[in-house]
Design a protein around this motif. Structure first.
Motif: not given
Lengths: 405, 317, 336, 383
Positions: A361-377
């Motif tokens: 559930e947490y990963v599904r709602d994840y929304d934050a930048p990482g080193l390489t790019k912004h992570f939001k699925w």
């Protein structure tokens, strides 16, 4: 040297165009003038975003004892170098996390699929049966991901692949599949555009291996190239003798050859392709983007272009240094992507989440930048922000060339 | 009336002792039977061994005919237009010096080689291109000059393989143990056991063939061949390696086989044995038939004498 | 449902195999040149199968490992001489040639030793026991397996990084097809070695011993030929040639130094030996070149993925319809 | 039954295995069953004996390890018919295993054009039938060859099966088939009985298949068919001359072996849920062969033990797993040199009726002959 005129011109021009410091730090070089075939310039490596979420977090993570995440992918098998580059990124992330978060010590469990789909099914079952594993980084290759995806879906165990690029993977209805990079529906057309526009090639031979990845990527590239494709060939996993394929390519005399596959076969292929003095430009994808390719192609790798939905890591100062120290080599293909994917899972554990369902559930709602790019699925598990880069082999080093998509 | 009747009644155990090639050895219960019981038992055995023995056999009717059989390998002519016939109920001897084509003749009859020209006819029908196993089922069985048993199988099983030539259970029947399988198994084992007793080696039925003494192995081969219920039994030097006493017993056995209604074709180097047991002789030399007749006549035949000149009677080791 | 079957098959019929005769014709000379260069390796390895078969009537299944050990021997010689993987060495020509000859010697010695050890450890005890032939074959399979796995555990499952001493360069053209320096070297060197082996077998006393044992072991022993020594000799000759083949192989395909790199090549070399007539040295030579060429024609006609299938089909067809091969069996009759 | 029955008057030491066998043969039918039944029950209860010396955890999931062991046992029993009974050295046996797996994949994976909701049992039946037919197709031309040549040709066919899977697009090569259907059935709480993760139902299913196969193969061995096979193994020419239609029975051995290999392939594919061309190479074939030879070719108990050694050891001892092929390769050499009959040699007993007849006549039970080295079936060379 074994190179033909055109390639040598390319190589010389590119060499001239780049101020080559083996491991360029900081990455703000002057964009230099491109060579004969193209006029583009080598793009600067991106810096780490200042707001990037890192594995260490804020050091206040709290979680139950004995929670673990897993890396599942090739470690010692076929194309192991690609897997190890990722694994070291994962190891680094977990190490940094555990150092910073005394209240949350996460164990990393490593499973070797040897990169083969049939092996993966069994290994994945082992991982699923281990209840302490709450999230998985992997699987690196498309074929094995394809074979194992349903099992993860049934078990509700979240996976973030740092490198599997087959677009079809996200179309299976597996709600546990997340891709930490752009897929071949981005890489393929980007590579085709690069071949057609940047290299100015009017005729292209597309060669692929027999993996899901190679077949899928070749299809994307062929579709994007359209009429420019003058011949298509298939090679086999572990094939080492390519005279017939080379013969067909020689007969077609293409401006460029696109090889969709992994470095194990790409190296002898490249060597045999250029051995007879054929004049063409070889372009290969992320599966070939490894130093092993350069070394094994004995000189034939020089000037080869490598496309990759991976971001150059030389701009990520701290990561670059820490990785080099841990692994003994510089970050390679998808090292930073593996690091980022691990970060996402570690964040979830730091929240104290203790079931696979919660982590998913947490990963599904994840929304934050990482080193390489912004992570939001999106709902398929695809990222929205998906850069594709092209690299080139120069003087035996894989050097970033430009961003192409 | 088995050959076993004359031998010592002591128990024989399962010690491998290749030195004692003495055939026979009545064992166990049989040894303790009264004379009457024994006779009855032997009659039973004989019944199973040769179920047709009481049928009046027309001696003289042609059973097998070699008609102008020629066999050549490359340029070498091994059999040159050989013709002779074997009559039902007789013991025919096939003799000739080394390399005369005796075994080749055997091989032509049993389908190991196919004649280059000419025919082999069994009961008037040519064998043609039948396979070896089909020829066996048509009624020709043989033993081998150099013993070829199924070494890892027990003596009994060796013989049961022979009886299987007459069995019709298929793979499905065996898989599902259909009634025919049971019936044939029972018949096969009983017949095989009787045959072992008939040739005098029943006490070693449970031993592996390769562990049997030499003389037993020769007898086992005969039992195995008889198990296929042949019309014609071909014996290829059955006495090779036997001492005179053993040869004597073997002659008795061969006669008994004939008396039980079988037709026998016998090859041997040993003139004494051949002369002593056969009803008729065919002599080959260099692939050609040079004589054909009763032993006494053949012995007098000048061409035979010429062929055998300088060849001692028992030159076989 | 099953109703799909015809569609699938029909679609498959069009799809999965097609005969491209145009390509076969177009690339005929290209395939011939490449096939001869690659086939010379088959020939050299095939000699090992043929000699051992001729003398012992045994398929030395582990011969492919004799070959691959030679490849490792040559590879480590390169390393020892200071060559590094990745680039192409830029040594002067004379030095390169000397180094290649050195590597050739090491490869031949390595393979020869393995072949000899194999004979001593795996086969001789069985011969002493007069074991049935199937037992020999199982031992051979076991030995092949063990050597492969030992190499894999020692190195790793991935190929060694390639080292190339001579950069391939087209030298001249025949029938419009360029021939590279490596192809020419390999072809000529293999031919010379095969001729030496052939005259050794036909002209020398030891060679006559091999022929005599192949023809009739019992008579040969009676005539005073030392059978054990002849057997040893055949293994050594086979091993030496396999070692040479290994060097030529990694000159053409530097990425081939890997634990299981001998397996497929071994099967194909065996096919070549059977094709020419197993037990017949000149047959091995002919068979190797023919298989190399056929294989390439096959893949031009049917597509690259069918290459190995072509080789296996050739093997099966020959064994079934002409098990004595083109030149016939028996080393003894090899004198033409 | 005491010792004087087999070696009278001699002081030769009776080997342990021999004593076990004689003890076993001395038991009545009833007593034999009284031992067999608890053993079978114990075998079924194995998944619950998941504790220290037996368990393979944490390295490998114990239930799955059991399933994989059982699967190899089944394969070894099948290969034993071909190699051990009929003496035909088959290096391409993995081809039949592959065909079984592919039939399951073609019928039950949605990736296949032939997919439909077939009853799972039908898949088993079709799988076996198709492998039997392919056994005939491969056997008819090749079984005219003998010995080494047969071994090489079967190896060639095995590789061709694998390469066809690679080259025919409908068989999806390296990409493979995913999500194969599993046998039906649900636990009372509504979850599926057969899943990829739970090895227990698969293990039970396989053990049941093994028992059924053992009974059926045993029936064959104790019949004219089994005798024909051994006769062929011992001396093919003599067998033919004794009226055994050798070619037909060789093809049958091949076909029956194929059927069992196919069954094992169907089970394997079902549990794994995925089939591609990677696991069907010669290496796997040799591993199967090692199981048969190691235990004692021709001896069913031996072959089962051999398969357990081959499959269970590497799962139990992770250290071994890396070295297993090396160990088995060396074991093959050493075994052939010192004990060519395998750990347990093939034993030869009289047929049940033969025992009675023998006992009636000789007045004592038969002694059991033992120790069968692999016999040469390759005297001739070509076809």
């Amino acid at each position: 040297m074994s190179k033909n005129g055109r390639l040598r011109i390319l190589a010389v021009a590119a060499t001239a165009s780049l101020t080559l410091a083996g491991c360029a730090q900081g990455g703000n070089e002057e964009p230099a003038e491109g060579g004969a075939a193209t006029n583009d310039s080598a793009a600067a490596a991106p810096d780490a975003p200042t707001d990037a979420v890192l594995p260490a977090g804020d050091g206040t993570g709290e979680c139950e004892d004995g929670v673990s995440i897993a890396y599942i992918g090739t470690i010692a098998g076929q194309n192991a170098a690609l897997g190890v580059a990722i694994l070291n990124g994962v190891r680094l992330a977990v190490e940094e996390h555990n150092e910073a978060n005394a209240g949350c010590q996460v164990t990393l469990k490593e499973f070797d699929t040897e990169g083969s789909p049939d092996r993966a099914s069994g290994v994945v079952t082992q991982a699923i049966n281990d209840d302490s594993i709450l999230g998985v980084v992997g699987l690196p290759f498309s074929g094995e991901s394809d074979a194992a995806g349903q099992s993860f879906h049934e078990a509700g165990l979240v996976t973030i692949s740092p490198s599997a690029t087959d677009p079809a993977l996200s179309q299976n209805g597996w709600d546990t599949f997340f891709r930490g990079l752009g897929n071949d529906a981005q890489q393929g057309p980007a590579a085709a555009t690069f071949i057609g526009e940047d290299l100015g090639a009017e005729s292209v031979c597309v060669v692929n291996d027999d993996s899901s990845y190679g077949i899928g990527l070749a299809r994307e590239v062929r579709e994007a190239l359209g009429d420019a494709v003058v011949c298509t060939e298939e090679v086999k996993t572990n094939q080492r003798e390519f005279s017939a394929v080379v013969g067909t390519i020689e007969a077609s005399g293409p401006d460029a050859v696109f090889y969709a596959g992994y470095y194990t076969e790409a190296a002898p292929f490249a060597q045999q392709l250029f051995a007879r003095g054929l004049q063409t430009t070889l372009v290969a994808p992320d599966g070939v983007r490894d130093d092993q390719f350069v070394q094994n192609a004995v000189g034939a790798a020089e000037g080869v272009y490598l496309t990759c939905p991976c971001v150059p890591a030389d701009g990520f100062g701290d990561f670059f240094d820490a990785f080099t120290e841990l692994a003994g080599t510089e970050p390679s293909t998808y090292s930073a992507e593996g690091y980022d994917a691990t970060t996402v899972l570690l964040r979830a554990l730091d929240e104290g989440l203790s079931t696979r369902e919660e982590v998913l559930e947490y990963v599904r709602d994840y929304d934050a930048p990482g080193l390489t790019k912004h992570f939001k699925w999106d709902e398929d598990g695809e990222l929205t922000d998906t850069p594709v880069w092209v690299y080139q082999v120069e003087d035996g080093e894989i050097v970033r060339d430009r961003e192409i998509g | 009336m088995t050959t076993t009747s004359g031998s010592t009644p002591e128990m024989r155990h399962h010690l491998d002792d290749p030195g004692t090639d003495q055939p026979g050895g009545l064992v166990g219960e049989v040894a303790r039977m009264s004379a009457e019981e024994r006779a009855e038992h032997e009659a039973e055995v004989a019944d199973v061994v040769a179920p047709d023995r009481d049928i009046e056999v027309e001696v003289g009717e042609t059973l097998l005919e070699m008609r102008d059989v020629t066999l050549s390998f490359g340029g070498l002519v091994a059999l040159d237009s050989v013709s002779f016939s074997i009559r039902r109920g007789e013991i025919l001897g096939l003799i000739g010096p080394n390399g005369a084509g005796k075994t080749t003749c055997f091989n032509a009859m049993t389908g190991v080689y196919r004649p280059s020209s000419g025919d082999v006819l069994l009961e008037g029908r040519p064998l043609g291109r039948l396979k070896k196993s089909q020829i066996t089922r048509r009624g020709i069985a043989r033993t081998f000059q150099n013993i070829r048993l199924f070494g890892e199988m027990t003596a009994l099983e060796n013989v049961v393989v022979g009886t299987d030539a007459r069995h019709r259970t298929g793979v499905l029947g065996a898989l599902l143990r259909l009634p025919r399988h049971h019936r044939e198994e029972r018949e096969g084992v009983e017949r095989a056991m009787a045959l072992l007793e008939f040739v005098g080696i029943a006490d070693r039925a449970a031993d592996k063939a390769k562990n049997l003494p030499y003389g037993y192995q020769r007898r086992l081969e005969i039992a195995r061949a008889l198990a296929t219920e042949p019309k014609l039994l071909c014996l290829d030097e059955p006495a090779a390696g036997f001492n005179p006493a053993e040869k004597e017993e073997l002659m008795g056995l061969i006669r008994e086989i004939r008396d039980d209604g079988y037709t026998v074709l016998l090859i041997d180097h040993d003139m004494k044995l051949v002369m002593g047991v056969t009803d008729r002789l065919v002599v080959l030399e260099f692939g050609k038939k040079i004589a054909d007749g009763r032993p006494a006549e053949v012995r007098e035949d000048p061409s035979v004498i010429a062929a055998y000149l300088g060849v001692p009677d028992d030159d076989v080791a | 449902m099953i109703g799909n079957l015809p569609t699938v098959l029909a679609q498959g019929g069009v799809d999965w195999i097609s005969f491209d005769i145009g390509r076969l014709v177009d690339q005929f000379w290209y395939n011939t040149v490449n096939g001869l260069a690659y086939g010379s390796i088959y020939s050299l390895v095939a000699v090992g199968y043929t000699l051992v078969y001729g003398v012992l009537k045994l398929i030395n299944f582990a011969h492919s490992e004799v070959f691959i050990v030679g490849a490792f021997g040559a590879y480590f010689t390169f390393q020892f001489l200071g060559y590094e993987s990745g680039g192409i060495a830029q040594a002067p020509l004379v030095e390169t040639i000397v180094n290649l000859i050195l590597a050739l010697a090491v490869a031949m010695i390595c393979s020869g030793l393995v072949a000899l050890t194999l004979e001593r450890v795996a086969y001789r005890p069985l011969r002493r026991k007069k074991a049935p032939r199937l037992v020999f074959l199982i031992t051979a399979v076991g030995a092949s397996f063990a050597i492969q796995q030992a190499i894999m555990l020692w190195r790793n499952p991935n190929p060694e990084l390639a080292i190339q001493l001579i950069a391939p360069r087209p030298l001249f053209e025949v029938f419009g097809v360029s021939v590279t320096n490596i192809q020419l070297t390999v072809f000529l060197a293999a031919l010379v070695l095969l001729l030496i082996a052939d005259s050794f077998i036909n002209r020398t006393r030891l060679g006559r011993g091999i022929r005599a044992v192949a023809q009739d072991p019992d008579t040969a022993t009676l005539m005073g030929v030392n059978k054990e020594r002849v057997i040893m000799l055949t293994f050594i000759i086979g091993g030496l040639l396999a070692g040479a083949a290994a060097l030529f192989y990694i000159m053409q395909i530097p990425q081939g130094v890997v634990y299981n790199g001998g397996f497929l090549l071994g099967i194909k070399a065996f096919t070549a030996a059977v094709l020419g007539g197993i037990g017949n040295l000149r047959g091995a030579l002919l068979g190797g070149f023919l298989l190399g060429v056929f294989e390439n024609y096959g893949q031009s006609l049917l597509g690259g993925q069918w290459r190995d299938v072509v080789a296996f089909v050739v093997l099966i067809v020959i064994l079934m319809f002409r098990p004595t091969g083109i030149l016939g069996e028996s080393l003894g009759k090899a004198r033409v | 039954m005491s010792a004087h029955h087999f070696r009278s008057g001699t002081a030769t030491k009776v080997p342990f295995g021999q004593r076990i066998r004689d003890w076993w043969n001395g038991l009545s039918r009833f007593h034999q069953w009284a031992i067999i039944i608890p053993v079978v029950v114990l075998v079924y209860l194995m998944p619950f004996l998941n504790f220290f010396p037996i368990t393979t955890e944490p390295g490998t999931d114990f239930e799955l390890a059991l399933f994989n062991t059982a699967r190899i046992v089944l394969i070894a029993i099948g290969l034993n018919v071909v190699v051990g009974q009929a003496g035909l050295l088959d290096l391409g046996y993995v081809g039949f295993f592959a065909i079984g797996a592919y039939v399951a994949a073609l019928m039950t994976s949605r990736d296949s054009a032939l997919y439909a909701e077939y009853p799972w049992l039908l898949v088993v039946v079709v799988g076996i039938a198709v492998t039997m037919v392919s056994g005939v197709i491969i056997g008819t031309p090749t079984l005219r060859l003998r010995g080494d040549y047969l071994a090489i040709v079967t190896l060639g066919f095995g590789e061709i099966v694998r390469l066809l899977a690679d080259n025919i697009p409908a068989l999806r090569g390296n990409v493979g088939f995913r999500n194969l259907e599993r046998p039906p059935g649900e636990w009372s709480d509504g979850t599926r009985i057969f899943t990829q993760g739970d090895g227990i139902p698969w293990y039970w299913l396989t053990v049941t298949a093994i028992i059924a196969v053992l009974i059926l193969v045993g029936n064959l061995e104790r019949s004219r068919v089994g005798r024909a096979w051994v006769a062929i193994r011992e001396d093919e020419d003599a067998a033919e001359i004794m009226g055994v239609p050798t070619f037909r029975f060789k093809v049958w051995a091949f076909v029956i072996g194929a059927a069992i290999g196919g069954l094992s392939g169907v089970l394997y594919a079902g549990q794994l849920g995925f089939v591609n061309n990677a696991r069907f190479d010669v290496v796997t074939s040799v591993l199967f062969l090692a199981a048969v030879i190691l235990g004692g070719s021709g001896n069913k108990v031996g072959v089962i033990l051999g398969a357990i050694v081959i499959a269970y050891t590497p799962e139990r001892f992770q250290v071994v797993s890396e070295y297993r092929y090396l160990i088995f390769g060396l074991a093959l050499i050493v075994l052939m040199i010192f004990r060519p009959q395998g750990l347990l040699g093939a034993r030869q007993r009289l047929l049940a009726r033969g025992r009675q007849a023998y006992k009636r006549l000789v007045g004592k039970p038969e002694p059991v002959s033992t120790e069968s080295p692999m016999k040469d079936s390759g005297k001739g060379t070509g076809a």
